[in-house]
Write an enzyme that holds these catalytic residues in place. Structure first.
Site, PDB file in Angstrom:
ATOM      1  N   PHE A  68       1.095  -1.421  -0.005  1.00 12.85           N
ATOM      2  CA  PHE A  68       0.436   0.139   0.215  1.00 12.85           C
ATOM      3  C   PHE A  68       0.698   1.347   0.526  1.00 12.85           C
ATOM      4  CE2 PHE A  68      -2.928  -3.100   2.541  1.00 12.85           C
ATOM      5  CZ  PHE A  68      -4.188  -3.373   1.382  1.00 12.85           C
ATOM      6  N   SER A  69       0.203   2.624  -0.514  1.00 11.37           N
ATOM      7  CA  SER A  69       0.913   3.252  -0.279  1.00 11.37           C
ATOM      8  C   SER A  69       2.134   4.038  -0.928  1.00 11.37           C
ATOM      9  CB  SER A  69       0.507   4.007   0.892  1.00 11.37           C
ATOM     10  OG  SER A  69      -0.330   3.991   1.137  1.00 11.37           O
TER      11      SER A  69
END
Length: 169
Positions: A68-69
Protein backbone atom coordinates in the site's frame (compact mmCIF):
# COMPACT_ATOMS: atom_id res chain seq x y z
CA UNK A 1 13.31 -14.67 20.93
CA UNK A 2 14.17 -12.95 17.66
CA UNK A 3 12.66 -14.48 14.50
CA UNK A 4 15.12 -15.87 12.02
CA UNK A 5 16.00 -13.41 9.28
CA UNK A 6 17.09 -14.93 5.99
CA UNK A 7 18.49 -13.57 2.78
CA UNK A 8 21.56 -11.60 1.88
CA UNK A 9 23.12 -8.17 1.69
CA UNK A 10 25.97 -6.84 -0.37
CA UNK A 11 29.02 -5.85 1.71
CA UNK A 12 28.43 -2.41 3.20
CA UNK A 13 24.73 -3.03 3.82
CA UNK A 14 25.21 -5.14 6.97
CA UNK A 15 23.96 -2.31 9.27
CA UNK A 16 20.69 -2.30 7.32
CA UNK A 17 20.38 -6.05 7.83
CA UNK A 18 20.96 -5.55 11.57
CA UNK A 19 18.28 -2.82 11.69
CA UNK A 20 15.87 -5.06 9.76
CA UNK A 21 16.40 -7.88 12.25
CA UNK A 22 15.99 -5.50 15.21
CA UNK A 23 12.62 -4.45 13.80
CA UNK A 24 11.24 -7.83 14.86
CA UNK A 25 12.03 -7.27 18.55
CA UNK A 26 8.95 -7.81 20.73
CA UNK A 27 6.85 -8.56 17.64
CA UNK A 28 6.56 -12.35 17.65
CA UNK A 29 3.84 -12.48 15.00
CA UNK A 30 5.32 -9.94 12.59
CA UNK A 31 6.59 -10.87 9.15
CA UNK A 32 8.33 -8.72 6.58
CA UNK A 33 10.61 -8.60 3.59
CA UNK A 34 12.92 -5.96 2.18
CA UNK A 35 14.53 -5.91 -1.23
CA UNK A 36 16.60 -3.03 -2.56
CA UNK A 37 18.06 -2.73 -6.03
CA UNK A 38 20.60 -0.12 -7.02
CA UNK A 39 21.60 0.24 -10.64
CA UNK A 40 19.88 -3.02 -11.50
CA UNK A 41 21.80 -4.98 -8.83
CA UNK A 42 20.08 -6.43 -5.77
CA UNK A 43 22.02 -5.15 -2.77
CA UNK A 44 19.54 -6.18 -0.05
CA UNK A 45 17.21 -9.18 -0.11
CA UNK A 46 15.93 -10.03 3.39
CA UNK A 47 12.88 -11.68 4.91
CA UNK A 48 11.86 -13.03 8.25
CA UNK A 49 9.18 -13.64 10.81
CA UNK A 50 5.71 -15.06 10.39
CA UNK A 51 3.75 -15.00 7.14
CA UNK A 52 0.47 -16.17 8.67
CA UNK A 53 -0.42 -15.90 12.36
CA UNK A 54 -3.15 -18.52 11.97
CA UNK A 55 -0.80 -21.39 11.20
CA UNK A 56 2.59 -19.92 12.16
CA UNK A 57 3.93 -20.35 8.63
CA UNK A 58 7.31 -18.63 8.28
CA UNK A 59 7.92 -15.78 5.87
CA UNK A 60 10.00 -16.95 2.90
CA UNK A 61 11.76 -15.26 0.05
CA UNK A 62 8.71 -15.72 -2.17
CA UNK A 63 5.90 -14.94 0.30
CA UNK A 64 3.40 -12.71 -1.52
CA UNK A 65 2.56 -9.40 0.11
CA UNK A 66 0.19 -6.52 -0.43
CA UNK A 67 1.86 -3.17 -0.93
CA UNK A 68 0.00 0.00 0.00
CA UNK A 69 1.02 3.61 -0.57
CA UNK A 70 4.38 2.81 -2.14
CA UNK A 71 4.08 5.65 -4.64
CA UNK A 72 3.36 8.25 -1.95
CA UNK A 73 6.92 7.98 -0.68
CA UNK A 74 8.32 8.17 -4.19
CA UNK A 75 6.26 11.26 -5.02
CA UNK A 76 7.35 12.85 -1.74
CA UNK A 77 11.01 12.19 -2.59
CA UNK A 78 10.52 13.70 -6.03
CA UNK A 79 8.83 16.75 -4.49
CA UNK A 80 11.73 17.12 -2.04
CA UNK A 81 14.13 17.07 -4.97
CA UNK A 82 12.15 19.86 -6.63
CA UNK A 83 12.39 21.84 -3.39
CA UNK A 84 16.12 21.17 -3.26
CA UNK A 85 16.46 22.45 -6.83
CA UNK A 86 14.48 25.59 -6.00
CA UNK A 87 11.65 24.66 -8.36
CA UNK A 88 9.08 24.08 -5.59
CA UNK A 89 8.62 25.65 -2.15
CA UNK A 90 6.83 24.04 0.78
CA UNK A 91 5.57 27.41 2.05
CA UNK A 92 4.27 28.54 -1.36
CA UNK A 93 0.56 28.30 -2.15
CA UNK A 94 -0.34 25.28 -4.25
CA UNK A 95 -2.08 27.70 -6.63
CA UNK A 96 1.32 29.13 -7.65
CA UNK A 97 1.92 25.85 -9.48
CA UNK A 98 -1.69 24.79 -10.06
CA UNK A 99 -3.82 27.96 -10.48
CA UNK A 100 -7.16 26.10 -10.62
CA UNK A 101 -6.53 24.83 -7.08
CA UNK A 102 -7.27 28.28 -5.62
CA UNK A 103 -11.03 27.68 -6.05
CA UNK A 104 -13.40 27.09 -3.15
CA UNK A 105 -11.35 28.74 -0.43
CA UNK A 106 -8.03 27.00 -1.13
CA UNK A 107 -6.00 30.00 -2.36
CA UNK A 108 -3.79 29.97 0.74
CA UNK A 109 -3.25 26.21 1.05
CA UNK A 110 0.50 25.63 0.94
CA UNK A 111 2.41 22.90 -0.79
CA UNK A 112 3.56 21.76 2.65
CA UNK A 113 -0.02 21.45 3.88
CA UNK A 114 -1.00 19.46 0.80
CA UNK A 115 1.98 17.11 1.11
CA UNK A 116 1.53 16.61 4.86
CA UNK A 117 -2.14 15.59 4.62
CA UNK A 118 -3.40 18.87 6.14
CA UNK A 119 -5.17 20.35 3.09
CA UNK A 120 -8.67 19.15 3.99
CA UNK A 121 -8.90 17.03 0.84
CA UNK A 122 -8.58 13.52 2.19
CA UNK A 123 -11.64 12.48 0.17
CA UNK A 124 -13.83 13.92 -2.50
CA UNK A 125 -17.29 15.32 -1.90
CA UNK A 126 -18.33 14.14 -5.36
CA UNK A 127 -19.60 10.66 -6.10
CA UNK A 128 -17.09 9.20 -8.53
CA UNK A 129 -17.18 6.41 -11.05
CA UNK A 130 -14.39 4.06 -11.97
CA UNK A 131 -13.99 6.08 -15.17
CA UNK A 132 -13.48 9.21 -13.03
CA UNK A 133 -10.79 7.77 -10.79
CA UNK A 134 -8.70 6.47 -13.68
CA UNK A 135 -8.86 9.83 -15.46
CA UNK A 136 -6.05 12.03 -14.11
CA UNK A 137 -7.42 15.26 -15.58
CA UNK A 138 -10.89 14.58 -14.20
CA UNK A 139 -9.57 13.92 -10.68
CA UNK A 140 -7.38 17.02 -10.79
CA UNK A 141 -10.46 19.01 -11.83
CA UNK A 142 -12.56 17.54 -9.00
CA UNK A 143 -9.94 18.30 -6.34
CA UNK A 144 -9.21 21.78 -7.67
CA UNK A 145 -12.89 22.71 -7.57
CA UNK A 146 -13.68 21.11 -4.21
CA UNK A 147 -14.15 23.02 -0.97
CA UNK A 148 -11.95 21.46 1.73
CA UNK A 149 -13.55 19.06 4.20
CA UNK A 150 -12.08 21.19 7.04
CA UNK A 151 -10.15 24.43 7.23
CA UNK A 152 -6.74 23.62 5.72
CA UNK A 153 -3.86 23.56 8.16
CA UNK A 154 -6.11 23.10 11.22
CA UNK A 155 -6.34 19.33 11.17
CA UNK A 156 -4.89 16.17 9.78
CA UNK A 157 -6.34 13.18 7.98
CA UNK A 158 -4.36 10.79 5.85
CA UNK A 159 -5.04 11.69 2.22
CA UNK A 160 -4.75 8.04 1.18
CA UNK A 161 -6.99 8.36 -1.86
CA UNK A 162 -6.15 11.88 -3.05
CA UNK A 163 -2.44 12.29 -2.22
CA UNK A 164 -1.21 11.19 -5.63
CA UNK A 165 -3.26 13.72 -7.56
CA UNK A 166 -2.54 16.55 -5.11
CA UNK A 167 1.18 15.85 -5.18
CA UNK A 168 1.28 15.22 -8.91
CA UNK A 169 -0.46 18.44 -9.81
Amino acid sequence: MMPLVSGSVTPGFEPLADAFAEGFADRPTMGAALSIRIGGETVVDLWGGIADERDGRAWTGDTPSVVFSCTKGLLSILSARLVQEGRLAYDAPVSRYWPEFAAAGKADVTVGEALSHRAGLSATRADLTEDDIVDWARMAEVLAAQEPLWSPGTGYAYHAITHGWLNGE
